[in-house]
Design a protein around this motif. Structure first.
Motif, PDB file in Angstrom:
ATOM      1  N   ALA A  92      37.333  46.553  42.020  1.00 14.70           N
ATOM      2  CA  ALA A  92      38.302  45.881  43.279  1.00 14.70           C
ATOM      3  C   ALA A  92      37.666  44.289  43.378  1.00 14.70           C
ATOM      4  O   ALA A  92      39.110  43.896  43.012  1.00 14.70           O
ATOM      5  CB  ALA A  92      37.802  46.537  44.579  1.00 14.70           C
ATOM      6  N   GLY A  93      36.410  44.104  43.033  1.00 10.85           N
ATOM      7  CA  GLY A  93      35.789  42.524  43.908  1.00 10.85           C
ATOM      8  C   GLY A  93      36.807  42.075  42.891  1.00 10.85           C
ATOM      9  O   GLY A  93      36.743  40.428  43.231  1.00 10.85           O
ATOM     10  N   THR A  94      36.481  42.058  41.145  1.00  5.98           N
ATOM     11  CA  THR A  94      36.975  41.381  39.622  1.00  5.98           C
ATOM     12  C   THR A  94      38.041  41.781  39.738  1.00  5.98           C
ATOM     13  O   THR A  94      39.169  41.018  38.486  1.00  5.98           O
ATOM     14  CB  THR A  94      35.980  41.496  38.993  1.00  5.98           C
ATOM     15  N   GLY A  95      38.910  42.799  39.849  1.00  9.61           N
ATOM     16  CA  GLY A  95      40.298  42.883  39.600  1.00  9.61           C
ATOM     17  C   GLY A  95      41.283  41.465  40.040  1.00  9.61           C
ATOM     18  O   GLY A  95      41.513  41.084  40.942  1.00  9.61           O
ATOM     19  N   LEU A  96      42.146  42.106  38.795  1.00  6.27           N
ATOM     20  CA  LEU A  96      43.260  40.942  39.044  1.00  6.27           C
ATOM     21  C   LEU A  96      44.623  41.179  39.656  1.00  6.27           C
ATOM     22  O   LEU A  96      45.002  42.621  40.065  1.00  6.27           O
ATOM     23  CB  LEU A  96      43.790  39.862  37.114  1.00  6.27           C
ATOM     24  N   ILE A  97      45.491  40.482  40.549  1.00  5.79           N
ATOM     25  CA  ILE A  97      46.332  40.972  40.120  1.00  5.79           C
ATOM     26  C   ILE A  97      47.823  40.441  39.758  1.00  5.79           C
ATOM     27  O   ILE A  97      47.956  39.730  39.431  1.00  5.79           O
ATOM     28  CB  ILE A  97      46.843  40.028  42.427  1.00  5.79           C
ATOM     29  N   ARG A  98      48.746  41.651  39.551  1.00  4.93           N
ATOM     30  CA  ARG A  98      49.480  41.325  38.726  1.00  4.93           C
ATOM     31  C   ARG A  98      51.050  41.700  39.050  1.00  4.93           C
ATOM     32  O   ARG A  98      51.003  42.992  40.187  1.00  4.93           O
ATOM     33  CB  ARG A  98      49.400  42.075  37.560  1.00  4.93           C
ATOM     34  N   GLU A  99      52.324  40.860  39.353  1.00 10.30           N
ATOM     35  CA  GLU A  99      53.270  41.416  39.261  1.00 10.30           C
ATOM     36  C   GLU A  99      54.070  42.202  38.506  1.00 10.30           C
ATOM     37  O   GLU A  99      53.772  41.817  37.621  1.00 10.30           O
ATOM     38  CB  GLU A  99      53.993  39.722  40.034  1.00 10.30           C
ATOM     39  N   ALA A 151      34.404  53.950  40.338  1.00  7.82           N
ATOM     40  CA  ALA A 151      35.549  52.594  39.149  1.00  7.82           C
ATOM     41  C   ALA A 151      35.890  51.979  40.193  1.00  7.82           C
ATOM     42  O   ALA A 151      35.865  51.182  40.305  1.00  7.82           O
ATOM     43  CB  ALA A 151      36.007  54.180  38.883  1.00  7.82           C
ATOM     44  N   VAL A 152      36.827  52.228  41.161  1.00  8.38           N
ATOM     45  CA  VAL A 152      37.185  51.474  42.425  1.00  8.38           C
ATOM     46  C   VAL A 152      35.855  50.129  42.574  1.00  8.38           C
ATOM     47  O   VAL A 152      36.251  49.229  42.526  1.00  8.38           O
ATOM     48  CB  VAL A 152      38.247  53.060  43.807  1.00  8.38           C
ATOM     49  N   LEU A 180      47.762  36.553  39.391  1.00 10.15           N
ATOM     50  CA  LEU A 180      47.711  35.783  41.034  1.00 10.15           C
ATOM     51  C   LEU A 180      46.088  35.638  41.068  1.00 10.15           C
ATOM     52  O   LEU A 180      45.764  36.441  41.318  1.00 10.15           O
ATOM     53  CB  LEU A 180      48.449  36.241  41.609  1.00 10.15           C
ATOM     54  N   PRO A 181      45.796  34.493  41.492  1.00 10.42           N
ATOM     55  CA  PRO A 181      44.276  34.515  42.038  1.00 10.42           C
ATOM     56  C   PRO A 181      44.413  34.923  43.029  1.00 10.42           C
ATOM     57  O   PRO A 181      45.338  35.483  43.921  1.00 10.42           O
ATOM     58  CB  PRO A 181      44.190  33.007  42.565  1.00 10.42           C
ATOM     59  N   ALA A 182      42.916  35.284  43.755  1.00 13.52           N
ATOM     60  CA  ALA A 182      42.475  37.067  44.231  1.00 13.52           C
ATOM     61  C   ALA A 182      42.691  35.225  45.852  1.00 13.52           C
ATOM     62  O   ALA A 182      42.045  34.420  45.711  1.00 13.52           O
ATOM     63  CB  ALA A 182      41.437  37.479  44.604  1.00 13.52           C
TER      64      ALA A 182
END
Length: 85
Positions: free
Chosen positions: A50-57, A45-46, A82-84
């Motif tokens: 992981a490759g497509t997950g968005l970054i959230r603050e 699952a990771v 935030l963009p990767a």
């Protein structure tokens, strides 16, 4: 060399995995699983997200380390992605 996943048994006899960087630095440790098959499914699952997950603050109160309190005024959390890099 790429990083790797390592499956291990914790002090409570639960199975976990950790993600290691190429130099052996621990980057992440999983939640506890009942067996190796569940841990392997967690790794898959990771790998998938992981490759497509968005970054959230996630914002927290710098004084307490908590996300607000009962007496504090409501805080609006903006779900900025935030963009990767």
């Amino acid at each position: 060399m790429a990083g790797q996943f390592e499956i291990f048994t914790d002090a409570e006899s639960k199975v976990r995995f950790r993600l290691l960087a190429a130099d052996g630095t621990v980057l992440a440790v999983s939640t506890a699983f009942d067996d190796k098959r569940q841990a392997a499914n967690g790794i898959m699952a990771v790998r998938e997200c992981a490759g497509t997950g968005l970054i959230r603050e996630a914002r927290s109160n710098p004084w307490t380390g908590q996300r607000g309190s009962r007496n504090a005024s409501p805080v609006r959390h903006h779900n900025r992605h935030l963009p990767a890099v």
